[in-house]
Design an enzyme around this catalytic site. Structure first.
Site, PDB file in Angstrom:
ATOM      1  CB  ILE A  32      -0.940  -0.036   1.223  1.00  0.00           C
ATOM      2  CG1 ILE A  32      -2.165   0.835   0.990  1.00  0.00           C
ATOM      3  CG2 ILE A  32      -0.230   0.335   2.511  1.00  0.00           C
ATOM      4  CD1 ILE A  32      -3.276   0.606   2.005  1.00  0.00           C
ATOM      5  CB  VAL A  97       2.095  -6.495   9.065  1.00  0.00           C
ATOM      6  CG1 VAL A  97       0.907  -7.451   9.022  1.00  0.00           C
ATOM      7  CG2 VAL A  97       1.652  -5.088   8.663  1.00  0.00           C
ATOM      8  CG  HIS A 101       5.387  -9.266   5.396  1.00  0.00           C
ATOM      9  ND1 HIS A 101       5.001  -9.272   6.711  1.00  0.00           N
ATOM     10  CD2 HIS A 101       6.088  -8.132   5.209  1.00  0.00           C
ATOM     11  CE1 HIS A 101       5.436  -8.167   7.299  1.00  0.00           C
ATOM     12  NE2 HIS A 101       6.111  -7.464   6.411  1.00  0.00           N
ATOM     13  CG  HIS A 103       9.054  -6.071   2.225  1.00  0.00           C
ATOM     14  ND1 HIS A 103       8.210  -4.973   2.274  1.00  0.00           N
ATOM     15  CD2 HIS A 103       9.126  -6.526   3.498  1.00  0.00           C
ATOM     16  CE1 HIS A 103       7.818  -4.768   3.531  1.00  0.00           C
ATOM     17  NE2 HIS A 103       8.361  -5.700   4.291  1.00  0.00           N
TER      18      HIS A 103
HETATM   19  P1  5GP Z   1       6.973  -4.773   7.601  1.00  0.00           P
HETATM   20  O1  5GP Z   1       7.458  -3.440   8.107  1.00  0.00           O
HETATM   21  O2  5GP Z   1       6.084  -5.465   8.603  1.00  0.00           O
HETATM   22  O3  5GP Z   1       8.075  -5.645   7.066  1.00  0.00           O
HETATM   23  O4  5GP Z   1       6.100  -4.442   6.331  1.00  0.00           O
HETATM   24  C1  5GP Z   1       4.721  -4.286   6.358  1.00  0.00           C
HETATM   25  C2  5GP Z   1       4.299  -3.739   5.012  1.00  0.00           C
HETATM   26  O5  5GP Z   1       2.903  -3.900   4.881  1.00  0.00           O
HETATM   27  C3  5GP Z   1       4.597  -2.245   4.860  1.00  0.00           C
HETATM   28  O6  5GP Z   1       5.457  -2.046   3.740  1.00  0.00           O
HETATM   29  C4  5GP Z   1       3.219  -1.621   4.666  1.00  0.00           C
HETATM   30  O7  5GP Z   1       3.219  -0.568   3.733  1.00  0.00           O
HETATM   31  C5  5GP Z   1       2.385  -2.817   4.182  1.00  0.00           C
HETATM   32  N1  5GP Z   1       0.977  -2.740   4.534  1.00  0.00           N
HETATM   33  C6  5GP Z   1       0.470  -2.485   5.771  1.00  0.00           C
HETATM   34  N2  5GP Z   1      -0.883  -2.525   5.739  1.00  0.00           N
HETATM   35  C7  5GP Z   1      -1.215  -2.809   4.450  1.00  0.00           C
HETATM   36  C8  5GP Z   1      -2.482  -2.972   3.790  1.00  0.00           C
HETATM   37  O8  5GP Z   1      -3.555  -2.878   4.379  1.00  0.00           O
HETATM   38  N3  5GP Z   1      -2.453  -3.283   2.460  1.00  0.00           N
HETATM   39  C9  5GP Z   1      -1.267  -3.417   1.765  1.00  0.00           C
HETATM   40  N4  5GP Z   1      -1.351  -3.707   0.474  1.00  0.00           N
HETATM   41  N5  5GP Z   1      -0.074  -3.255   2.376  1.00  0.00           N
HETATM   42  C10 5GP Z   1      -0.037  -2.962   3.687  1.00  0.00           C
END
Ligand code: 5GP
Length: 118
Positions: A32, A97, A101, A103
């Protein structure tokens, strides 16, 4: 059982997202808040909160995440110049999150992996 996050709702298509790939083990959707021309998140359909929670029974899904990353990178035209795969884990890794996941980032030079220490 691990607690669900917003990613489970995305996987079940209960909230909108731009899904790039989905099968029985993994789902890939566009971030997003993209940090590069291509920024796709590849997640196991099963809730695994962090890398620290991975077990042997998850190996098929984790392997699939890599083969899907390679496939999407090819589709996005990233294979020649290259790209980066990132998996953040907990606080120091910058995980926001808590649904594991990967990236997939590419489409421009991504710079050093970490900010250099002074
Ligand atoms: P982290 O910091 O946990 O590795 O990455 C979480 C990613 O999830 C972030 O890049 C953030 O932009 C993405 N993200 C969080 N909420 C949403 C959402 O509701 N939809 C989408 N498509 N991405 C999300």
């Amino acid at each position: 059982m691990a607690e669900e996050t917003i990613f489970s709702k995305i996987i079940r298509k209960e909230i909108p997202s731009e899904i790039a790939y989905q099968d029985d083990l993994v789902t890939a959707f566009r971030d997003i808040n993209p940090q590069a021309p291509t920024h796709i998140l590849i997640v196991p359909n099963k809730v695994i909160p962090t890398v620290s929670d991975v077990s042997c029974e998850d190996e098929a899904a984790l392997g699939r995440m890599f083969s899907v990353a390679a496939r999407l990178a090819e589709e996005e035209g990233l294979s020649g110049d290259g790209y980066r795969l990132i998996v953040n884990c907990r606080d120091h890794g910058g995980q926001e999150v808590y649904h594991l996941h990967m990236h997939l980032l590419g489409g421009r030079p991504l710079g050093p992996m970490l900010a250099r220490r002074q």
